[in-house]
Write an enzyme that holds these catalytic residues in place. Structure first.
Site, mmCIF file in Angstrom:
data_model
loop_
_atom_site.group_PDB
_atom_site.id
_atom_site.type_symbol
_atom_site.label_atom_id
_atom_site.label_comp_id
_atom_site.label_asym_id
_atom_site.label_seq_id
_atom_site.Cartn_x
_atom_site.Cartn_y
_atom_site.Cartn_z
ATOM 1 N N HIS A 54 0.959 9.185 -2.236
ATOM 2 C CA HIS A 54 -0.465 9.089 -1.944
ATOM 3 C C HIS A 54 -0.663 8.539 -0.529
ATOM 4 O O HIS A 54 0.291 8.074 0.105
ATOM 5 C CB HIS A 54 -1.173 8.187 -2.962
ATOM 6 C CG HIS A 54 -0.613 6.806 -3.068
ATOM 7 N ND1 HIS A 54 -0.836 5.831 -2.142
ATOM 8 C CD2 HIS A 54 0.189 6.236 -4.007
ATOM 9 C CE1 HIS A 54 -0.224 4.737 -2.501
ATOM 10 N NE2 HIS A 54 0.417 4.943 -3.619
HETATM 11 P P1 TYD Z 1 0.104 3.128 -7.578
HETATM 12 O O1 TYD Z 1 -0.470 2.491 -6.373
HETATM 13 O O2 TYD Z 1 -0.208 4.584 -7.807
HETATM 14 O O3 TYD Z 1 1.689 2.948 -7.604
HETATM 15 P P2 TYD Z 1 2.837 3.475 -6.634
HETATM 16 O O4 TYD Z 1 2.205 3.907 -5.362
HETATM 17 O O5 TYD Z 1 3.739 2.311 -6.470
HETATM 18 O O6 TYD Z 1 3.549 4.585 -7.309
HETATM 19 O O7 TYD Z 1 -0.328 2.278 -8.850
HETATM 20 C C1 TYD Z 1 0.197 2.524 -10.130
HETATM 21 C C2 TYD Z 1 -0.824 2.047 -11.152
HETATM 22 O O8 TYD Z 1 -1.052 0.655 -11.036
HETATM 23 C C3 TYD Z 1 -2.178 2.722 -11.012
HETATM 24 O O9 TYD Z 1 -2.673 2.999 -12.319
HETATM 25 C C4 TYD Z 1 -3.050 1.696 -10.360
HETATM 26 C C5 TYD Z 1 -2.428 0.384 -10.790
HETATM 27 N N1 TYD Z 1 -2.540 -0.665 -9.762
HETATM 28 C C6 TYD Z 1 -3.379 -1.734 -9.958
HETATM 29 O O10 TYD Z 1 -4.073 -1.842 -10.994
HETATM 30 N N2 TYD Z 1 -3.469 -2.698 -8.997
HETATM 31 C C7 TYD Z 1 -2.732 -2.641 -7.857
HETATM 32 O O11 TYD Z 1 -2.834 -3.554 -6.986
HETATM 33 C C8 TYD Z 1 -1.865 -1.508 -7.662
HETATM 34 C C9 TYD Z 1 -1.043 -1.394 -6.409
HETATM 35 C C10 TYD Z 1 -1.800 -0.557 -8.641
#
Ligand code: TYD
Length: 136
Positions: A54
């Site tokens: 992303h």
């Molecule tokens: P995401 O940022 O998509 O993870 P990565 O980039 O590491 O693969 O986040 C994964 C899940 O966690 C998503 O459902 C959102 C949640 N999340 C939070 O609730 N708070 C946060 O600070 C972060 C970073 C993610």
């Protein structure tokens, strides 16, 4: 979103206080060019895991391999750059508008992320085509 370019994404050195009892590294305002509003970390990462995938519209992040190593693939509209993080005294400053993917985590890797804002789902672009269009 300002026009983002992977060439501007840099690894910064985190100052270390060396000590025979164990080293200490500090991240504060002289290191990251934003006010720190959130810290989160990835841990217990199964081998072969893939994270990220992303971009962020406004958020800046400083990414550190607190333990072990992993690779960060960075993309702008045109270019791709791959950075290996493998030291708790180096951090990757990812400015807004850059697509990122995290992969090739070593066993026991811990990925610390220092962020410029609280979690806001509306700041994410999770579709690569949308990311390319957004940056036009
Ligand atoms: P995401 O940022 O998509 O993870 P990565 O980039 O590491 O693969 O986040 C994964 C899940 O966690 C998503 O459902 C959102 C949640 N999340 C939070 O609730 N708070 C946060 O600070 C972060 C970073 C993610």
């Amino acid at each position: 979103m300002t026009k983002a370019c992977v060439d501007n994404i840099k690894v910064l050195i985190i100052p270390k206080i060396k000590d025979p009892r164990g080293n200490l590294a500090v991240i504060e305002k002289d290191i990251v060019p934003f006010k720190i509003k959130r810290v989160y970390y990835l841990f217990d990462i199964p081998s072969g895991s893939y994270r990220g995938g992303h971009a962020h519209k406004e958020l800046s992040q400083f990414v550190i391999a607190l333990s072990g190593s992993f690779e960060v693939v960075l993309k702008d509209r045109e270019k791709t750059k791959r950075v290996i993080l493998n030291s708790p005294t180096k951090g990757l400053l990812i400015t807004p508008g850059i697509w990122r993917e995290l992969e090739n985590f070593s066993s026991g890797a811990v990925c610390l992320v220092v962020a410029s804002d609280i979690y806001k789902e509306e700041d994410y672009i999770r579709d690569f085509k949308e990311f390319v269009d957004y940056n036009k």
